[in-house]
Design a protein around this motif. Structure first.
Motif: not given
Length: 221
Positions: A10, A14, A16, A83-84, A87, A117-118, A120-121
């Motif tokens: 973050d 990215l 975010t 979470c996306l 992003v 989530r990390t 996934e991002n």
């Protein structure tokens, strides 16, 4: 010689901020609190979601943290969904990563964002398997600024701290890199300002990703 680069997620790789702000405000809304602006969210994040939720609640008026445990559960549920949200990589990051890979430099992500989530991002933006290692917050590894996460990645890479550049955008990241005795790089395009980064005397503070290939790597050759 630099053999590996470890990046915070973050505010470093990215942007975010929209996702973090949106999810935080959805969480607060469930408990009757109004929204927090993005500039405050920038100050709340970086030390894991538990601290982020705590800071947001206290800022919004729940000074006794009466809703803390419920809010943690709500945040994790909502963050899994959002979470996306908006992003995107920062300008110049894809080109930097390609340049590093072309030079045979290993690349990794180390984040205080929950591990699922990390992943996934990173996979949504860069694709599965693009990074050599992706590590988010896990119960068996202390959060940054503890150097354990960096040290684990270095061990997996077979690299020493002297062969590593560690990148981040917050005071937590500066402490992490310094605690791990890695060459620490503060980036100014993220969530915090140059003064916060420079207060920890990192090896470098940069304003654009291209400075890594144009200046930093050359200084180690």
């Amino acid at each position: 010689m630099i053999r590996c680069c470890i990046f915070d997620l973050d505010g470093t790789l990215l942007n975010t901020l929209d996702a973090l702000t949106y999810t935080t405000n959805l969480t607060l809304k469930e408990f009757g609190y109004g929204p927090v602006d993005p500039e405050h969210i920038k100050q709340f994040v970086g030390d894991g979601y538990r601290m982020q939720v705590k800071r947001a609640l206290q800022y919004s008026g729940d000074r006794e943290l009466l809703h803390y445990e419920e809010a943690l559960s709500a945040y994790m549920r909502l963050f899994a969904e959002h979470c996306l949200y908006h992003v995107r990589p920062y300008e110049g990051i894809p080109e930097l990563l390609e340049a590093l890979k072309a030079q045979g430099i290993r690349i990794a992500v180390l984040s205080n964002k929950p591990h699922a989530r990390t992943v996934e991002n990173i996979e949504a933006v860069f694709g599965k398997g693009y990074f050599d290692i992706v590590a988010g917050q896990k119960d068996d590894v202390p959060k940054k600024p503890d150097p354990a996460g960096v040290n684990r990645i270095l061990e997996q890479f077979g690299c020493s701290s002297e062969e590593c550049l560690y990148f981040g955008d917050t005071n937590t990241d500066m402490q992490t890199g310094l605690n791990a005795k890695a060459h620490t790089v503060g980036v100014t395009w993220g969530f915090r300002d140059r003064a916060e980064l420079e207060a920890f005397h990192p090896d470098f503070v940069i304003d654009a990703p291209k400075m890594v290939t144009e200046h930093i790597l050359a200084s180690f050759s």
